[in-house]
Write a protein that holds these residues in place. Structure first.
Motif, PDB file in Angstrom:
ATOM      1  N   PRO A  10      22.657  -2.145  34.036  1.00 16.44           N
ATOM      2  CA  PRO A  10      23.936  -2.418  34.658  1.00 16.44           C
ATOM      3  C   PRO A  10      24.913  -3.029  33.658  1.00 16.44           C
ATOM      4  CG  PRO A  10      22.209  -3.845  35.539  1.00 16.44           C
ATOM      5  CD  PRO A  10      21.562  -2.898  34.590  1.00 16.44           C
ATOM      6  N   ALA A  11      26.194  -2.768  33.893  1.00 17.25           N
ATOM      7  CA  ALA A  11      27.273  -3.353  33.099  1.00 17.25           C
ATOM      8  C   ALA A  11      27.200  -2.927  31.644  1.00 17.25           C
ATOM      9  CB  ALA A  11      27.319  -4.865  33.202  1.00 17.25           C
ATOM     10  N   ASP A  12      26.412  -1.954  31.348  1.00 17.36           N
ATOM     11  CA  ASP A  12      26.518  -1.288  30.068  1.00 17.36           C
ATOM     12  C   ASP A  12      27.667  -0.303  30.228  1.00 17.36           C
ATOM     13  OD1 ASP A  12      25.896  -0.575  27.521  1.00 17.36           O
ATOM     14  OD2 ASP A  12      23.747  -0.632  27.904  1.00 17.36           O
ATOM     15  N   PHE A  13      27.848   0.565  29.267  1.00 19.24           N
ATOM     16  CA  PHE A  13      28.943   1.505  29.410  1.00 19.24           C
ATOM     17  C   PHE A  13      28.547   2.677  30.288  1.00 19.24           C
ATOM     18  CE2 PHE A  13      29.712  -0.263  25.004  1.00 19.24           C
ATOM     19  CZ  PHE A  13      30.422  -1.342  25.504  1.00 19.24           C
ATOM     20  N   ALA A  14      27.555   2.484  31.098  1.00 19.48           N
ATOM     21  CA  ALA A  14      27.100   3.537  32.004  1.00 19.48           C
ATOM     22  C   ALA A  14      28.075   3.605  33.169  1.00 19.48           C
ATOM     23  CB  ALA A  14      25.701   3.219  32.488  1.00 19.48           C
ATOM     24  N   ASP A  15      27.707   4.323  34.167  1.00 18.22           N
ATOM     25  CA  ASP A  15      28.590   4.526  35.294  1.00 18.22           C
ATOM     26  C   ASP A  15      28.694   3.238  36.112  1.00 18.22           C
ATOM     27  OD1 ASP A  15      29.788   5.277  37.712  1.00 18.22           O
ATOM     28  OD2 ASP A  15      29.089   7.323  37.422  1.00 18.22           O
ATOM     29  N   VAL A  16      29.864   2.651  36.081  1.00 21.92           N
ATOM     30  CA  VAL A  16      30.038   1.377  36.772  1.00 21.92           C
ATOM     31  C   VAL A  16      29.947   1.562  38.285  1.00 21.92           C
ATOM     32  CG1 VAL A  16      31.656  -0.525  37.191  1.00 21.92           C
ATOM     33  CG2 VAL A  16      31.331   0.355  34.876  1.00 21.92           C
ATOM     34  N   THR A  19      26.392   1.370  39.264  1.00 21.36           N
ATOM     35  CA  THR A  19      25.971  -0.026  39.221  1.00 21.36           C
ATOM     36  C   THR A  19      26.458  -0.766  40.463  1.00 21.36           C
ATOM     37  OG1 THR A  19      26.052   0.022  36.831  1.00 21.36           O
ATOM     38  CG2 THR A  19      26.079  -2.150  37.870  1.00 21.36           C
TER      39      THR A  19
ATOM     40  N   PRO B  10      25.246  -9.691  34.307  1.00 21.84           N
ATOM     41  CA  PRO B  10      26.061  -8.619  34.851  1.00 21.84           C
ATOM     42  C   PRO B  10      25.353  -7.947  36.018  1.00 21.84           C
ATOM     43  CG  PRO B  10      25.326  -8.124  32.606  1.00 21.84           C
ATOM     44  CD  PRO B  10      24.856  -9.499  32.934  1.00 21.84           C
ATOM     45  N   ALA B  11      26.161  -7.424  36.937  1.00 20.16           N
ATOM     46  CA  ALA B  11      25.664  -6.677  38.082  1.00 20.16           C
ATOM     47  C   ALA B  11      24.785  -7.508  38.994  1.00 20.16           C
ATOM     48  CB  ALA B  11      24.924  -5.412  37.661  1.00 20.16           C
ATOM     49  N   THR B  19      32.628  -9.363  35.010  1.00 17.66           N
ATOM     50  CA  THR B  19      31.694  -8.459  34.327  1.00 17.66           C
ATOM     51  C   THR B  19      32.436  -7.256  33.761  1.00 17.66           C
ATOM     52  OG1 THR B  19      29.948  -9.127  35.826  1.00 17.66           O
ATOM     53  CG2 THR B  19      29.600  -7.086  34.616  1.00 17.66           C
ATOM     54  N   VAL B  23      32.827  -5.879  30.026  1.00 10.92           N
ATOM     55  CA  VAL B  23      32.450  -4.514  29.636  1.00 10.92           C
ATOM     56  C   VAL B  23      33.572  -3.890  28.806  1.00 10.92           C
ATOM     57  CG1 VAL B  23      32.075  -2.174  30.542  1.00 10.92           C
ATOM     58  CG2 VAL B  23      30.872  -4.109  31.563  1.00 10.92           C
ATOM     59  N   SER B  42      34.477   6.365  29.479  1.00 10.72           N
ATOM     60  CA  SER B  42      33.146   5.910  29.078  1.00 10.72           C
ATOM     61  C   SER B  42      32.516   4.936  30.053  1.00 10.72           C
ATOM     62  CB  SER B  42      33.207   5.251  27.702  1.00 10.72           C
ATOM     63  OG  SER B  42      33.617   6.200  26.747  1.00 10.72           O
ATOM     64  N   THR B  43      33.330   4.202  30.791  1.00 10.70           N
ATOM     65  CA  THR B  43      32.763   3.173  31.663  1.00 10.70           C
ATOM     66  C   THR B  43      32.632   3.646  33.108  1.00 10.70           C
ATOM     67  OG1 THR B  43      34.950   2.273  32.166  1.00 10.70           O
ATOM     68  CG2 THR B  43      33.743   1.283  30.321  1.00 10.70           C
TER      69      THR B  43
END
Lengths: 403, 403
Positions: A10-16, A19, B10-11, B19, B23, B42-43
């Motif tokens: 979570p809270a990486d640059f993945a799909d927010v 998350t 985060p999350a 958060t 990010v 990207s996010t």
């Protein structure tokens, strides 16, 4: 599709959005019944976003409205609870002499627990055929109940890399076994993710979700068998290390002059504190249970030799636990497998060694307890891992049934 | 305000906006120059949200527009970069005979590196007065440069709990020292957070952000001094354990029949693999540097006794590193402190032991390297910890200057 990662961070640059869906789902799991306004207030997400996320979760039948409302200042709020009635999570545990299978619903409620004799340890092919047959029967049952299978996780006693390949499973004699791939073939690409993991890792996930210390942020689970492995949870998540090989405490050396270990080294934790050190003779995997029951009987009867053996094993185990406590400062170390029936005689020595060896006062607050989950903890942990994936945002796509 | 937690997870059910701000800030740090559209793509955050977050970050002078635009399909995009020119992060390291201070800007650029002799080990009060005096001079310099101090983190060689109290710092002779509280008083509530941490923990953060293996997800840092401690980073974050006492590898027993350790136990890693095992005589902290230089000179000259000593120390160190590799499967173990100049003679034995003792093939991919960061790694890690807090969402409030 075979996946074996720990789920999106979570809270990486993945799909927010994924998350945030997971955040809302976990909130409902932990606080139901609750309203959309409760979720917005606690998560900091705005109300429009929460409504959109909830609509999505209702579409997927992960959450439902109760029909109940609660009157607060202003206007009544519709309350939400976890749905999930059409879903199942499956965990399977491969042991030397048996295979266990567990299925749970989305809230973790147990749907089935099966155990079958297993003779597939000799060859991977035969083993996978036997395991595949059991899983097909579980899938048949879930199909009859009209449940969509969210995923399957398989526990293997050995080194499993982050891709899910069992690199070395010494007691099964397996090497570089692509268990996930083999099962996907045996099950003809069943349409849900198949994960493969080390048995101690999955037992730790079971303890974290269902055990007496459920919710502990920093928990280590030690499997008590002929082999001894550790599943390490820190800050709420399983820590696998770079390639997935964490938790290999079994061949940490306690004494350079200790007894010879089958691995070729001396004084390994496994040979000094594993279940083999309790047995009076070399037995087949199927006989271990009986031998341990005999040891318990003798200990209860006050047999001096048995008590001395258990004290010595407890001291060695205490040395191992003190390494964990010094390095990781866990809240609790849970002893699983055959350590459970032996715990009354092992724990005094474990606690004594911990007090002597841990630098932080009072062992850094580390408790050592016997598991309350019984023998199928790793299978249950497989189901827990599937549920963890859902909680981390890998939500099921829709309501398509198993073919 | 004194805080010593690892920052908002985060999350979790914490403030999702904070958060998301973090990010976006991290994305700009890692991908600048970049556009708002890049961030949204990207996010997974929508463009309106990104614009609102960026406006906030520009207000706080954490991000700025470059004035440059980039032509893409459609229309030109304004590019964003990290700003942060009005900020500073401060790290301080308390050693037995000296104190180091480091200040960096928001992007980690070094603003100053100071080292002062320290004689405050005898009493906490005297020690805190000396440390406070150094910090006041650093703050004066930052004020002159018109930089707002984002925070201060202090490294202590000892057990520091998660509240920031130094429970036991054996080589300083300190117990239950509220270093954060004392410094806040000495600095008259300076208006920024003061964090206190174990020196190995902060050295690990420095390696993660600035070292030769920066960005490694699973990294352990071993401090090489009279004491030996570990800083453990798993899945990208420092793992402190339940109360903050993780990483205490120094008194893990390597050999029950090993030499007596000052702690009262036998065969501890510290007495077999610490820097004391390399010295030919008992020396004061101020003389250690000189003694190590002499050992390096003798080793270079091929002195047989010195080479044998370094091989033995390397083997014991290898036993310790193999415990870390078996339990945690790190990508890299970084040797710091006095291990750095001795590394050419220690590493062959370390690698040999690792090959023998780690269950996973090729030591589970674990590399062992000497730190490239020099002697002030823990002080630099203090600044890294402050920057980590910013990255985790603890953003500075505004542009008020230090009083």
């Amino acid at each position: 599709m075979i996946t074996s990662t720990t789920g999106p961070q979570p809270a990486d640059f993945a799909d927010v959005r994924a998350t945030n869906l997971a955040v809302v789902l976990r909130f409902v799991r932990e606080h139901a019944p609750c309203s959309r306004a409760d979720i917005a207030a606690s998560t900091g997400l705005n109300k429009a976003t929460v409504s959109s996320l909830i609509a999505d979760l209702i579409d997927r039948r992960l959450v439902r409205e109760t029909g109940l409302t609660e009157n607060r200042v202003g206007r009544p709020a519709t309350m939400l609870v976890l749905d999930g009635s059409p879903y199942a999570a499956i965990g399977v545990e491969i042991n030397l002499d048996h295979v266990s299978a567990v299925a749970t619903g989305l809230a973790g409620e147990r749907l089935l627990t099966w155990r079958r004799a297993f003779s597939g340890g000799e060859s991977v092919n035969r083993g996978m055929a036997e395991v595949g047959a059991i899983i097909r029967r579980v899938l048949g049952r879930m199909a009859k109940e009209e449940r969509q299978v969210l995923g399957l996780a398989v526990a293997v006693p050995g080194l499993v890399d982050v891709q899910g390949t069992a690199r070395i499973a010494p007691n099964l004699g397996w090497r570089d076994a692509d268990i996930g791939g083999d099962l996907a073939k045996a099950l003809r690409d069943p349409g849900f993710p198949i994960q493969v993991d080390n048995d101690a890792n999955l037992a730790a996930l079971a303890e974290q979700r269902f055990g007496a210390h459920a919710g502990a942020s920093d928990l280590v689970c030690l499997t008590g068998g002929i082999g001894v492995g550790a599943g390490i949870i820190l800050d709420g998540r399983l820590r696998r290390g770079r390639l997935g090989y964490s938790g290999e405490i079994g061949h940490v050396q306690l004494d350079p002059d200790g007894p010879a270990c089958p691995c070729g080294r001396r004084g390994c934790l496994e040979v000094m504190a594993g279940i083999g050190a309790v047995l009076r003779r070399k037995v087949s995997p199927a006989e271990v249970q009986m031998e341990i029951e005999e040891a318990v009987r003798l200990a209860r009867a006050g047999d001096a030799g048995t008590l001395a053996t258990l004290d010595a094993v407890g001291r060695s185990l205490g040395k191992g636990v003190s390494i964990l406590a010094n390095l990781l400062n866990p809240e609790v170390v849970v002893l699983g497998g055959y350590y459970v029936p032996l715990a009354p005689w092992l724990l005094p020595a474990v606690h004594d060694e911990l007090g002597r060896r841990v630098i932080a006062l009072e062992a850094g607050g580390c408790q050592v307890v016997a598991s309350a989950l019984g023998h199928d903890a790793a299978a249950l942990g497989g189901a827990a891992r599937v549920l963890d994936s859902i909680d981390s945002g890998r939500l099921p796509g829709g309501l398509s049934r198993i073919p």
